[in-house]
Design a protein around this motif. Sequence first.
Motif, PDB file in Angstrom:
ATOM      1  N   ALA A 144      12.601   5.395   3.665  1.00 16.68           N
ATOM      2  CA  ALA A 144      11.486   4.455   3.830  1.00 16.68           C
ATOM      3  C   ALA A 144      10.532   4.957   4.912  1.00 16.68           C
ATOM      4  O   ALA A 144       9.313   4.916   4.751  1.00 16.68           O
ATOM      5  CB  ALA A 144      12.019   3.065   4.178  1.00 16.68           C
ATOM      6  N   GLU A 145      11.100   5.472   6.009  1.00 23.17           N
ATOM      7  CA  GLU A 145      10.259   6.012   7.079  1.00 23.17           C
ATOM      8  C   GLU A 145       9.460   7.212   6.590  1.00 23.17           C
ATOM      9  O   GLU A 145       8.294   7.387   6.939  1.00 23.17           O
ATOM     10  CB  GLU A 145      11.120   6.397   8.291  1.00 23.17           C
ATOM     11  CG  GLU A 145      11.767   5.204   9.006  1.00 23.17           C
ATOM     12  CD  GLU A 145      10.722   4.257   9.609  1.00 23.17           C
ATOM     13  OE1 GLU A 145       9.660   4.727  10.039  1.00 23.17           O
ATOM     14  OE2 GLU A 145      10.978   3.031   9.617  1.00 23.17           O
ATOM     15  N   ALA A 146      10.101   8.039   5.763  1.00 19.12           N
ATOM     16  CA  ALA A 146       9.413   9.216   5.237  1.00 19.12           C
ATOM     17  C   ALA A 146       8.303   8.803   4.270  1.00 19.12           C
ATOM     18  O   ALA A 146       7.212   9.387   4.261  1.00 19.12           O
ATOM     19  CB  ALA A 146      10.409  10.143   4.542  1.00 19.12           C
ATOM     20  N   LEU A 147       8.568   7.803   3.473  1.00 16.89           N
ATOM     21  CA  LEU A 147       7.574   7.352   2.501  1.00 16.89           C
ATOM     22  C   LEU A 147       6.371   6.704   3.193  1.00 16.89           C
ATOM     23  O   LEU A 147       5.241   6.841   2.735  1.00 16.89           O
ATOM     24  CB  LEU A 147       8.212   6.351   1.521  1.00 16.89           C
ATOM     25  CG  LEU A 147       9.161   6.956   0.485  1.00 16.89           C
ATOM     26  CD1 LEU A 147      10.009   5.866  -0.176  1.00 16.89           C
ATOM     27  CD2 LEU A 147       8.377   7.728  -0.577  1.00 16.89           C
ATOM     28  N   GLY A 148       6.667   6.004   4.281  1.00 12.51           N
ATOM     29  CA  GLY A 148       5.592   5.368   5.037  1.00 12.51           C
ATOM     30  C   GLY A 148       5.249   3.979   4.511  1.00 12.51           C
ATOM     31  O   GLY A 148       5.549   3.652   3.364  1.00 12.51           O
ATOM     32  N   TYR A 149       4.625   3.168   5.400  1.00 11.30           N
ATOM     33  CA  TYR A 149       4.277   1.787   5.043  1.00 11.30           C
ATOM     34  C   TYR A 149       3.285   1.298   6.065  1.00 11.30           C
ATOM     35  O   TYR A 149       3.132   1.901   7.139  1.00 11.30           O
ATOM     36  CB  TYR A 149       5.523   0.903   5.030  1.00 11.30           C
ATOM     37  CG  TYR A 149       6.382   1.070   6.261  1.00 11.30           C
ATOM     38  CD1 TYR A 149       6.129   0.326   7.424  1.00 11.30           C
ATOM     39  CD2 TYR A 149       7.421   2.003   6.281  1.00 11.30           C
ATOM     40  CE1 TYR A 149       6.898   0.509   8.563  1.00 11.30           C
ATOM     41  CE2 TYR A 149       8.190   2.183   7.421  1.00 11.30           C
ATOM     42  CZ  TYR A 149       7.922   1.446   8.564  1.00 11.30           C
ATOM     43  OH  TYR A 149       8.670   1.620   9.700  1.00 11.30           O
ATOM     44  N   GLU A 150       2.592   0.203   5.737  1.00 14.63           N
ATOM     45  CA  GLU A 150       1.619  -0.332   6.689  1.00 14.63           C
ATOM     46  C   GLU A 150       2.207  -1.451   7.520  1.00 14.63           C
ATOM     47  O   GLU A 150       2.068  -1.481   8.730  1.00 14.63           O
ATOM     48  CB  GLU A 150       0.382  -0.816   5.946  1.00 14.63           C
ATOM     49  CG  GLU A 150      -0.513   0.358   5.538  1.00 14.63           C
ATOM     50  CD  GLU A 150      -1.710  -0.102   4.743  1.00 14.63           C
ATOM     51  OE1 GLU A 150      -2.246  -1.193   5.003  1.00 14.63           O
ATOM     52  OE2 GLU A 150      -2.104   0.635   3.817  1.00 14.63           O
ATOM     53  N   GLU A 151       2.869  -2.392   6.856  1.00 13.35           N
ATOM     54  CA  GLU A 151       3.378  -3.556   7.594  1.00 13.35           C
ATOM     55  C   GLU A 151       4.855  -3.415   7.968  1.00 13.35           C
ATOM     56  O   GLU A 151       5.222  -3.400   9.129  1.00 13.35           O
ATOM     57  CB  GLU A 151       3.213  -4.826   6.752  1.00 13.35           C
ATOM     58  CG  GLU A 151       1.798  -5.363   6.731  1.00 13.35           C
ATOM     59  CD  GLU A 151       1.696  -6.634   5.889  1.00 13.35           C
ATOM     60  OE1 GLU A 151       0.574  -7.031   5.598  1.00 13.35           O
ATOM     61  OE2 GLU A 151       2.745  -7.217   5.506  1.00 13.35           O
ATOM     62  N   ARG A 152       5.683  -3.318   6.930  1.00 14.52           N
ATOM     63  CA  ARG A 152       7.116  -3.349   7.210  1.00 14.52           C
ATOM     64  C   ARG A 152       7.850  -2.265   6.436  1.00 14.52           C
ATOM     65  O   ARG A 152       7.462  -1.885   5.342  1.00 14.52           O
ATOM     66  CB  ARG A 152       7.672  -4.735   6.861  1.00 14.52           C
ATOM     67  CG  ARG A 152       7.096  -5.802   7.790  1.00 14.52           C
ATOM     68  CD  ARG A 152       7.422  -7.182   7.296  1.00 14.52           C
ATOM     69  NE  ARG A 152       8.854  -7.458   7.424  1.00 14.52           N
ATOM     70  CZ  ARG A 152       9.376  -8.668   7.231  1.00 14.52           C
ATOM     71  NH1 ARG A 152       8.586  -9.682   6.934  1.00 14.52           N
ATOM     72  NH2 ARG A 152      10.674  -8.867   7.348  1.00 14.52           N
ATOM     73  N   ARG A 153       8.932  -1.836   7.020  1.00  9.73           N
ATOM     74  CA  ARG A 153       9.708  -0.751   6.444  1.00  9.73           C
ATOM     75  C   ARG A 153      10.117  -1.023   4.988  1.00  9.73           C
ATOM     76  O   ARG A 153      10.085  -0.145   4.135  1.00  9.73           O
ATOM     77  CB  ARG A 153      10.950  -0.531   7.296  1.00  9.73           C
ATOM     78  CG  ARG A 153      11.766   0.669   6.888  1.00  9.73           C
ATOM     79  CD  ARG A 153      13.087   0.664   7.641  1.00  9.73           C
ATOM     80  NE  ARG A 153      12.938   1.150   9.008  1.00  9.73           N
ATOM     81  CZ  ARG A 153      13.828   0.893   9.980  1.00  9.73           C
ATOM     82  NH1 ARG A 153      14.882   0.125   9.706  1.00  9.73           N
ATOM     83  NH2 ARG A 153      13.647   1.379  11.167  1.00  9.73           N
TER      84      ARG A 153
END
Lengths: 500, 500
Positions: A144-153
Amino acid sequence: MNEKLQRMLELYREVSHLAMAAGLLDWDQQCYMPPGGAALRAEQLATLAKLAHERLTSPEMGQLLDELEPWAASLDPDSFEASVVRVARREYDRATRIPAELEAEFSRAASAGFAAWAEARQAGDFRIFAPKLERLVQLTIERAEALGYEERRYDALLNLFEPGSRTSQVQALFQQLKEGLVPLVHAVAERVDRVKNDFLFGGYDERKQWDFGVRLLKAIGFDFQRGRQDRSEHPFTVGFGSGDVRLTTRFQPYLGSALFGTLHEGGHGLYEQGIPPEFAGTPVGSAASFGVHESQSRLWENLVGRSRAFWRHFYPELQALFPERLGEVDLDTFYAAINRVEPSLIRVEADELTYNLHIFLRFDLELKLIEGDLKVADLPEAWRAGMRELLGRAPENDRDGVMQDVHWSQGAFGYFPSYTLGNVLSVQLFEKAKEERPDIPQEIERGEFAGLLGWMRERIHRHGGKFTGTELIVRATGREADAAPYLRYLREKYEEIYGL
Amino acid sequence: MNEKLQRMLELYREVSHLAMAAGLLDWDQQCYMPPGGAALRAEQLATLAKLAHERLTSPEMGQLLDELEPWAASLDPDSFEASVVRVARREYDRATRIPAELEAEFSRAASAGFAAWAEARQAGDFRIFAPKLERLVQLTIERAEALGYEERRYDALLNLFEPGSRTSQVQALFQQLKEGLVPLVHAVAERVDRVKNDFLFGGYDERKQWDFGVRLLKAIGFDFQRGRQDRSEHPFTVGFGSGDVRLTTRFQPYLGSALFGTLHEGGHGLYEQGIPPEFAGTPVGSAASFGVHESQSRLWENLVGRSRAFWRHFYPELQALFPERLGEVDLDTFYAAINRVEPSLIRVEADELTYNLHIFLRFDLELKLIEGDLKVADLPEAWRAGMRELLGRAPENDRDGVMQDVHWSQGAFGYFPSYTLGNVLSVQLFEKAKEERPDIPQEIERGEFAGLLGWMRERIHRHGGKFTGTELIVRATGREADAAPYLRYLREKYEEIYGL
């Protein structure tokens, strides 16, 4: 057509053909493969996945997308050309953002997780599964960290199944649903004995069930020239372009298992058969999202298949097929029986009304796992507490509790919300379809489905994967996923059946 | 193990997995795929073939083989290591010698040829097929030249099916066979009415035929945990390693069609199941040659399945299954009927005795086409003349003549000799097996086949593709393909049945 686009599509087509081949290998594995083929099949699938990944993430693909994007930005975003560039970019990013080593380790952990889950279920001992699940949670967080996100993991995981969705939206939607559903479930639970369905268990010849299922699939519009049905242990649908769409079904003592399972998979199949043939092998050749896919299966399974209107037409046929079981059962009794509500421990056996409560629990728990607010060791107890709160009962063992679903064991976090989203969307779409085509209810009573299917073809199927689920639902109904129509539908239906 | 060898095998494994995936797609196409899947399936297969070819012919593979060969030369040539390097080299050379453009053009010409052949057959007009066939002959000549040969151009084609074989050897073998067979066929032809088989046509329930076929497959040792049987229009066998071997069968009014077809494919299947599992995915994971493969199918179909000993055990069961058809037919009458000889126009319907005459004609004609001694335009007349000479009758139309087989339409020149080679080898191997295990005949009479199968496992199956067909047959029987045992077998059998 732009030469670079041609080349991108050519490259993508190879990725897609490899994925389709893998899909057939998986279908075969579940339907026909002899036991002795298992070990080598796993290797074949690993090779196909590796080659597909290599091609999707090739430097040439990245270069082509970089070069195509400025051009695509000048086009109508709804056009085929702009859409394939947009979706290919999304898939390319998803595939390249996760380091190859992490992906390989995740894949191994998923295999190990599945094996440990199966063993732990057999032994009824969560501790066998726990360390593997812990590892999977850890690796899922890294992904999830590698994929990235704006608000939440958790957004990053959700996006694997519902591109563009946010955790906060799911939470708001689920909260609204929970507020409406829980009191309704409790009210019905007190009157659970008003509806009997014992006559739906046992004594139903499988061959006749099969034939009737095929009859229903043809009636709703599933094209057997462009598809087929087989048996498998767990029902599923897989499409290889719209010309080859495969459903599976299974038979159990409960008549409804094959009956509604077949309509459910039939709904998935109609979606796949409705995607334009020319989209096959391109980035837009698949459905918009898991939630939208589920809206189609739930539509035909529940809104059509569990409606009184539907059975007004088909019940006499079913009675004639099983006179010894149903000859004395009238339509209203049958209709109530197939909609009987009973708070149960197992998601896949849950009725239409309590089903979502199972999803709320899973979403809540996996969100906490991913955000670090719950330890794997505490999961069984959290499960029991959640079940007690939502359904008023808790499982006696973890096999019927936290270990009942396969998803987490394979690292599929973020998937569960799509089930409930599908339920919500199914009603939202059905109501819009009836609003625009008011004859649909009468057509269903006559066993005619071209009006309803035609509307879904036009508003949903024909767009393939051009739009996200949210974009598509806004285009089709004028608003985002909305719990209100779904809650209204459930209230009306179950208040009538249970005389609330 | 040598690191370079590991890497070579890793690369080769991907080629092999792609080929297996393609094999499953083809199996599915012939057994289950709905009509709507055809177009995309062809594309999927083309992609898999392209990727497999790319990997097999990659510079890395060439480099690895160059580096491995000196090392392999120091090993025992019978060792696994030496064998995989040797076979991988053969396949690498075969794949790299033909220019990619020529191969692509050949592939297109083969598709066009097949389509034209089907159309021409439908219309009964060879002229529709002729230009495509001419093109295929031309491209086949170019392929042969690219592949290279020592003695004759046809050798290069023969080697695609029988590595290491020479045209001159086939000619010598066929000449010897022809001299023995033609007088025998003529003698039998004069007494054709001594044997009746009308009771074998019609009235045989398919379900019972299927069950009896499965019964026989299990009896001869086919393992359904590592294989399965399905229906298809044209029977075939395909293996994905020894753990997943698939046979197909079909049913026609003639009882013998499924019965002997099943035993034939069962023989192929036993071979595939006998290749060591650890060979799967390596260069030695396949059979030695087409001829050796055919020796196994013919062994079980004819030498076992059409023997009196076999039916001494199984005929009472078959009678009990079809009392209304076979109740009054005694064993000798049945035995003669399943061995009835009738010079016919169609190869695939030919009896054991006349079958090879059909092959002689095809070999003769395709050799002339490839060596430039016969024009495509003259082919139909050459066919008729050949049939008249060999079988005393000629077809009235080209559909039953030169257009009856699919092989040439797909550019498969060099394949036909393997059929007759298989017949010859089947007897040579069977006699050797009986010599070394004298109990085999009595075992067959008791419906026991472990002795015979065990011998084949030991001498043929377990070597996979380590040796060429000739090497293998010399190892197993002490000499190269020899027509004498085969002719002796046929003479004894048919002299008895026809009272010559």
